[in-house]
Enzyme design. Structure first.
Site, short mmCIF file in Angstrom:
data_model
loop_
_atom_site.label_atom_id
_atom_site.label_comp_id
_atom_site.label_asym_id
_atom_site.label_seq_id
_atom_site.Cartn_x
_atom_site.Cartn_y
_atom_site.Cartn_z
N GLN A 31 0.83 -1.21 0.00
CA GLN A 31 0.00 0.00 0.00
C GLN A 31 0.86 1.26 0.00
OE1 GLN A 31 -1.97 0.71 3.76
NE2 GLN A 31 -3.68 1.75 2.77
N GLU A 149 -9.88 -1.48 4.87
CA GLU A 149 -8.63 -1.69 5.62
C GLU A 149 -8.94 -1.71 7.12
OE1 GLU A 149 -5.50 1.13 4.89
OE2 GLU A 149 -4.25 0.30 6.48
N ASN A 278 -5.37 6.58 16.31
CA ASN A 278 -6.59 6.57 17.15
C ASN A 278 -7.30 7.92 17.14
OD1 ASN A 278 -6.04 3.96 17.79
ND2 ASN A 278 -5.92 4.26 20.00
C1 LIG Z 1 3.09 -0.68 11.60
C2 LIG Z 1 2.74 0.33 10.56
C3 LIG Z 1 2.52 -0.05 9.25
C4 LIG Z 1 2.23 0.89 8.28
N1 LIG Z 1 2.08 0.46 6.98
C5 LIG Z 1 1.82 1.37 6.03
C6 LIG Z 1 1.68 0.93 4.67
O1 LIG Z 1 1.81 -0.26 4.33
N2 LIG Z 1 1.43 1.87 3.73
C7 LIG Z 1 1.27 3.20 4.04
O2 LIG Z 1 0.98 3.96 3.14
N3 LIG Z 1 1.42 3.64 5.31
C8 LIG Z 1 1.69 2.75 6.31
N4 LIG Z 1 1.85 3.18 7.61
C9 LIG Z 1 1.83 4.63 7.91
C10 LIG Z 1 0.57 5.07 8.65
O3 LIG Z 1 -0.53 5.12 7.80
C11 LIG Z 1 0.90 6.47 9.25
O4 LIG Z 1 1.93 6.28 10.21
C12 LIG Z 1 -0.31 7.08 9.92
O5 LIG Z 1 -1.29 7.45 8.98
C13 LIG Z 1 0.07 8.32 10.76
O6 LIG Z 1 0.81 9.23 10.00
P1 LIG Z 1 2.22 9.79 10.51
O7 LIG Z 1 3.06 8.65 10.95
O8 LIG Z 1 2.75 10.70 9.46
O9 LIG Z 1 1.87 10.61 11.84
P2 LIG Z 1 1.29 12.12 11.91
O10 LIG Z 1 0.17 12.28 10.92
O11 LIG Z 1 2.47 13.03 11.80
O12 LIG Z 1 0.71 12.13 13.35
C14 LIG Z 1 1.51 12.37 14.50
C15 LIG Z 1 0.58 12.48 15.70
O13 LIG Z 1 -0.30 13.61 15.55
C16 LIG Z 1 -1.65 13.21 15.67
N5 LIG Z 1 -2.50 13.95 14.72
C17 LIG Z 1 -2.20 14.25 13.43
N6 LIG Z 1 -3.23 14.90 12.85
C18 LIG Z 1 -4.20 14.99 13.79
C19 LIG Z 1 -5.54 15.54 13.79
N7 LIG Z 1 -6.07 16.10 12.69
N8 LIG Z 1 -6.25 15.44 14.95
C20 LIG Z 1 -5.73 14.87 16.05
N9 LIG Z 1 -4.50 14.33 16.11
C21 LIG Z 1 -3.75 14.38 14.99
C22 LIG Z 1 -1.66 11.74 15.33
O14 LIG Z 1 -2.76 11.07 15.94
C23 LIG Z 1 -0.33 11.27 15.90
O15 LIG Z 1 -0.44 11.00 17.27
C24 LIG Z 1 2.14 2.26 8.61
C25 LIG Z 1 2.35 2.67 9.94
C26 LIG Z 1 2.66 1.73 10.91
C27 LIG Z 1 2.91 2.21 12.31
#
Ligand SMILES: Cc1cc2nc3c(=O)[nH]c(=O)nc-3n(C[C@H](O)[C@H](O)[C@H](O)COP(=O)(O)OP(=O)(O)OC[C@H]3O[C@@H](n4cnc5c(N)ncnc54)[C@H](O)[C@@H]3O)c2cc1C
Length: 292
Positions: A31, A149, A278
């Site tokens: 993905q 998903e 979450n």
């Molecule tokens: C084990 C694992 C597997 C994964 N596999 C894939 C994959 O196969 N393909 C893929 O595309 N992605 C994958 N991901 C990525 C995953 O989708 C992202 O990590 C996730 O969407 C969060 O984005 P970020 O890490 O950039 O965190 P951020 O978006 O930077 O968030 C950081 C923090 O800020 C909070 N936050 C951000 N925006 C808001 C809001 N609007 N309101 C309240 N709180 C907020 C979040 O809750 C979090 O605590 C994977 C992640 C993990 C941990």
């Protein structure tokens, strides 16, 4: 994840080519949603796909791509237009992981396990018939996919299996005699039952041609919390045997139910981030299920 999307948005050629090979597991998919600067704010994605003859030329990078190093294909969100609202310029493409210009760089977990990767695209070409839906329809398709998903993992079955392992390990180590342990185990059994009913409601909807909707965020949120709780319980049950994952020496160290407990424990810490954090699920539940 990609199966329901192709069933709903794919053309006849895409359905005939990909769906049977998903069912037979001949093709393995990864993905490509997240990018270094777009996670929760997914619509900010910037991987560029420019028209190039009868196809698209891709430049940019995807990150946290689970199993990219093993996958045959990637489904990904790309930017085909920068002029309007950011959601409007997103398209949904399929890419062969062996395409020239595509590089996969491992990002090992702190436990040493390799699942994650960063994927780089340098002038990677994908044919026009790998576009799913219409150009600019990617955001709608992306959200449709996320419902499957988040809500299509058959969580209750997995939790029940994990609870079975935790119980057998606890009986082996003697922790099962502890009243507090059994209370936590029973609490999780009850929560698994409530999830099972929600999953059955989703299945019923799907069987009638419906889609999971915002209930999938509810399942995702409960699942993230329950997976953390059940793997913590399993660690307590397994004791030292939970740190071993080598089945060939299992009999000397502990029962199969106890092995790998620490790997699972660490892996499931990430459940509250992957597939949308979450906080994001709570916002969707508040807006779409509770109408707040
Ligand atoms: C084990 C694992 C597997 C994964 N596999 C894939 C994959 O196969 N393909 C893929 O595309 N992605 C994958 N991901 C990525 C995953 O989708 C992202 O990590 C996730 O969407 C969060 O984005 P970020 O890490 O950039 O965190 P951020 O978006 O930077 O968030 C950081 C923090 O800020 C909070 N936050 C951000 N925006 C808001 C809001 N609007 N309101 C309240 N709180 C907020 C979040 O809750 C979090 O605590 C994977 C992640 C993990 C941990």
């Amino acid at each position: 994840m990609i199966g329901p999307v192709l069933m709903q948005y794919g053309n006849a050629e895409q359905k005939a080519r990909f769906l049977p090979r998903i069912v037979s597991a001949d093709d393995y998919w990864c993905q490509g949603y997240s990018e270094p600067v777009s996670g929760s704010d997914l619509a900010a994605l910037s991987l560029r796909a420019e028209k190039d003859g009868d196809g698209y030329m891709l430049n940019g990078s995807k990150i946290w791509t689970t199993v990219a190093h093993e996958a045959d294909f990637m489904f990904l969100l790309v930017r085909t237009d920068t002029s309007g609202r950011k959601q409007e310029g997103v398209s949904f493409l399929l890419v062969d992981m062996n395409a020239p210009g595509l590089t996969v760089r491992p990002l090992p977990y702190m436990t040493g396990v390799h699942e994650f990767n960063q994927v780089f695209f340098e002038d990677v070409r994908t044919p026009a018939n790998m576009l799913v839906g219409a150009e600019g329809q990617g955001w709608e398709i992306a959200k449709y996919l996320l419902e499957f998903e988040r809500g299509g993992n058959f969580l209750s079955g997995r939790i029940r299996a994990a609870l079975g392992r935790a119980r057998r390990a606890a009986e082996w180590s003697g922790v099962w005699q502890d009243h507090n342990f059994r209370r936590r185990h029973a609490d999780l059994e009850i929560r698994a039952e409530t999830v099972a009913w929600t999953e059955l409601r989703i299945l019923d909807k799907a069987a009638k041609g419906g889609r999971p909707g915002a209930s999938s965020s509810y399942i995702k949120l409960l699942g993230a919390e329950m997976n953390k709780d059940v793997t913590e319980l399993a660690m307590q049950a397994a004791g030292y045997a939970g740190h071993w994952g080598n089945k060939s020496i299992a009999n000397d160290l502990g029962p199969p139910s106890a092995l790998n407990a620490s790997d699972r424990y660490f892996n499931h810490r990430a459940n509250s981030i992957m597939g949308g954090s979450n906080e994001i699920q709570r916002s969707i539940i508040a807006k779409q299920l509770l109408g707040l």
